[in-house]
Design a protein around this motif. Sequence first.
Motif, mmCIF file in Angstrom:
data_model
loop_
_atom_site.group_PDB
_atom_site.id
_atom_site.type_symbol
_atom_site.label_atom_id
_atom_site.label_comp_id
_atom_site.label_asym_id
_atom_site.label_seq_id
_atom_site.Cartn_x
_atom_site.Cartn_y
_atom_site.Cartn_z
ATOM 1 N N ILE A 62 8.783 12.277 7.777
ATOM 2 C CA ILE A 62 9.101 12.674 9.079
ATOM 3 C C ILE A 62 9.563 14.197 9.159
ATOM 4 C CG2 ILE A 62 10.696 12.516 10.957
ATOM 5 C CD1 ILE A 62 10.499 9.343 10.769
ATOM 6 N N PRO A 63 10.405 14.461 7.934
ATOM 7 C CA PRO A 63 11.113 15.932 8.225
ATOM 8 C C PRO A 63 10.079 16.956 8.105
ATOM 9 C CG PRO A 63 12.452 14.489 6.745
ATOM 10 C CD PRO A 63 11.337 13.884 7.090
ATOM 11 N N ARG A 64 8.986 16.717 7.077
ATOM 12 C CA ARG A 64 7.814 17.672 6.836
ATOM 13 C C ARG A 64 7.044 17.807 7.929
ATOM 14 N NH1 ARG A 64 2.613 17.412 4.150
ATOM 15 N NH2 ARG A 64 2.942 15.138 3.963
ATOM 16 N N TYR A 65 6.659 16.623 8.545
ATOM 17 C CA TYR A 65 5.828 16.728 9.913
ATOM 18 C C TYR A 65 6.507 17.546 11.243
ATOM 19 C CZ TYR A 65 2.083 14.456 7.358
ATOM 20 O OH TYR A 65 0.989 14.097 6.494
ATOM 21 N N VAL A 66 7.890 17.106 11.096
ATOM 22 C CA VAL A 66 8.434 17.749 12.294
ATOM 23 C C VAL A 66 8.595 19.393 12.017
ATOM 24 C CG1 VAL A 66 10.798 18.022 13.434
ATOM 25 C CG2 VAL A 66 10.020 15.758 13.029
ATOM 26 N N PHE A 71 5.375 16.992 15.466
ATOM 27 C CA PHE A 71 6.089 16.364 16.378
ATOM 28 C C PHE A 71 7.335 17.464 16.796
ATOM 29 C CE2 PHE A 71 4.751 13.213 13.311
ATOM 30 C CZ PHE A 71 3.937 12.517 14.490
ATOM 31 N N ASP A 72 7.665 17.425 17.908
ATOM 32 C CA ASP A 72 9.006 18.204 18.513
ATOM 33 C C ASP A 72 10.229 17.578 17.977
ATOM 34 O OD1 ASP A 72 7.278 19.786 20.313
ATOM 35 O OD2 ASP A 72 7.251 17.955 21.394
ATOM 36 N N ALA A 73 10.382 16.335 17.632
ATOM 37 C CA ALA A 73 11.611 15.899 17.191
ATOM 38 C C ALA A 73 11.443 14.552 16.599
ATOM 39 C CB ALA A 73 12.646 15.746 18.618
ATOM 40 N N GLY A 74 12.385 14.210 15.806
ATOM 41 C CA GLY A 74 12.291 12.854 15.073
ATOM 42 C C GLY A 74 13.694 12.531 14.455
ATOM 43 N N ILE A 75 13.502 11.412 13.998
ATOM 44 C CA ILE A 75 14.946 10.685 13.212
ATOM 45 C C ILE A 75 14.574 10.663 11.737
ATOM 46 C CG2 ILE A 75 16.474 8.810 12.885
ATOM 47 C CD1 ILE A 75 16.426 8.705 15.839
ATOM 48 N N ALA A 196 14.742 18.467 15.049
ATOM 49 C CA ALA A 196 13.925 19.244 15.900
ATOM 50 C C ALA A 196 12.934 20.363 15.220
ATOM 51 C CB ALA A 196 14.724 19.755 17.004
ATOM 52 N N ASN A 197 11.919 20.618 15.533
ATOM 53 C CA ASN A 197 11.002 21.593 15.250
ATOM 54 C C ASN A 197 11.538 22.759 15.708
ATOM 55 O OD1 ASN A 197 8.875 23.578 16.432
ATOM 56 N ND2 ASN A 197 8.032 22.610 14.310
ATOM 57 N N ARG A 198 11.651 23.929 15.036
ATOM 58 C CA ARG A 198 12.434 25.272 15.195
ATOM 59 C C ARG A 198 11.821 25.939 16.349
ATOM 60 N NH1 ARG A 198 14.154 28.627 9.744
ATOM 61 N NH2 ARG A 198 15.692 27.225 9.160
ATOM 62 N N ARG A 207 14.079 21.521 24.482
ATOM 63 C CA ARG A 207 15.654 21.533 24.149
ATOM 64 C C ARG A 207 16.568 20.636 24.788
ATOM 65 N NH1 ARG A 207 19.023 26.437 21.502
ATOM 66 N NH2 ARG A 207 21.051 25.468 21.372
ATOM 67 N N GLU A 208 16.510 20.736 26.304
ATOM 68 C CA GLU A 208 17.263 20.251 27.058
ATOM 69 C C GLU A 208 16.999 18.555 26.707
ATOM 70 O OE1 GLU A 208 18.838 19.744 31.789
ATOM 71 O OE2 GLU A 208 17.011 21.284 31.161
ATOM 72 N N LYS A 209 15.582 18.365 26.723
ATOM 73 C CA LYS A 209 15.151 16.759 26.416
ATOM 74 C C LYS A 209 15.893 16.118 25.126
ATOM 75 C CE LYS A 209 13.011 13.377 28.116
ATOM 76 N NZ LYS A 209 12.951 12.718 29.303
ATOM 77 N N ILE A 210 15.587 16.964 24.354
ATOM 78 C CA ILE A 210 16.207 16.737 22.911
ATOM 79 C C ILE A 210 17.544 16.524 22.872
ATOM 80 C CG2 ILE A 210 16.462 17.258 20.451
ATOM 81 C CD1 ILE A 210 13.824 18.527 20.950
#
Length: 298
Positions: A62-66, A71-75, A196-198, A207-210
């Motif tokens: 997950i970290p690499r693909y974000v 992806f915009d965001a992940g856990i 979140a992706n930079r 950003r507000e959604k996240i």
Amino acid sequence: MFFQKEREVNKLKLVLPKGSLQETTLLIFKNAGFEIYSSSRSYYLTIDDPEIECVLLRTQEIPRYVELGAFDAGIAGKDWIIENNAKVIEVCELTYSKMGFRPVKIVLAAPEKSNIKTVKDLEGKIIATELVNLTKRYLKKNRVNAKVEFSFGATEIKAGNLVDAIVEITETGSTLYSHNLKIIDVIMESTPRLIANRNSWKDKWKREKIENIALLLKGALQAEGKVGLKMNVEKKNLENIIKILPAMKKPTISTLTDKNWYAIETIIDKNKAKELIPKLKKLGAQGIVEYPLNKVII
């Protein structure tokens, strides 16, 4: 005649961990207000928010693909963010694990009967782990030269048979102990993070959604282990009850239609309720109601 063009709906691409964290993650999202439905045969999730597209992926990836913007965001766990050296925004920490609401530990372990007492004893030895990069950095920090091998699984059984030691993720240590291993050192504690992706973070809407998702998830976690408590109290008993009544700040007190009676409401630790309620009853509280909480927003 003019036709109004259908408004394009903004979408946030969200990725959640598949595997050990999956069940707890989906439960936390449910308590946060999101209904997510999954199929055992599909990595695509159905979520009751038309602005979110949600999929499952192994937490290790997950970290690499974000970071790459898939992806915009992940856990993902902090350990895997470090392992991937991922350049992502860590929006918030979420303290939970497979078995409860606590961090996991990344530990160095070796056979109980081995002569390995500290990391220094691994000079020239072989270590198996999934967390290869994290382990190499740990060894470098301790100035130890050892060979680090990637483990595809069943890492515990390799220690003492195929390798000298392992670096493994553990919550309670029970699996390690059942394989006759001892913990030499705790390298770090790790908790899931909403990342979140930079570039996505620079987008105002995303950003507000996240940030809203983070607020709700933290609220759901804050509610874990807590319950609401409300009761009616006669004016003459109010002071004594307030003295023993815990609260996150102060209890809410309001008058009833009968001005000699008050309604009190507060939030307490769930494990304290069984001891507190009988005491409140003895002090004159009436109509005591204990109720579960989904979210507590501080």
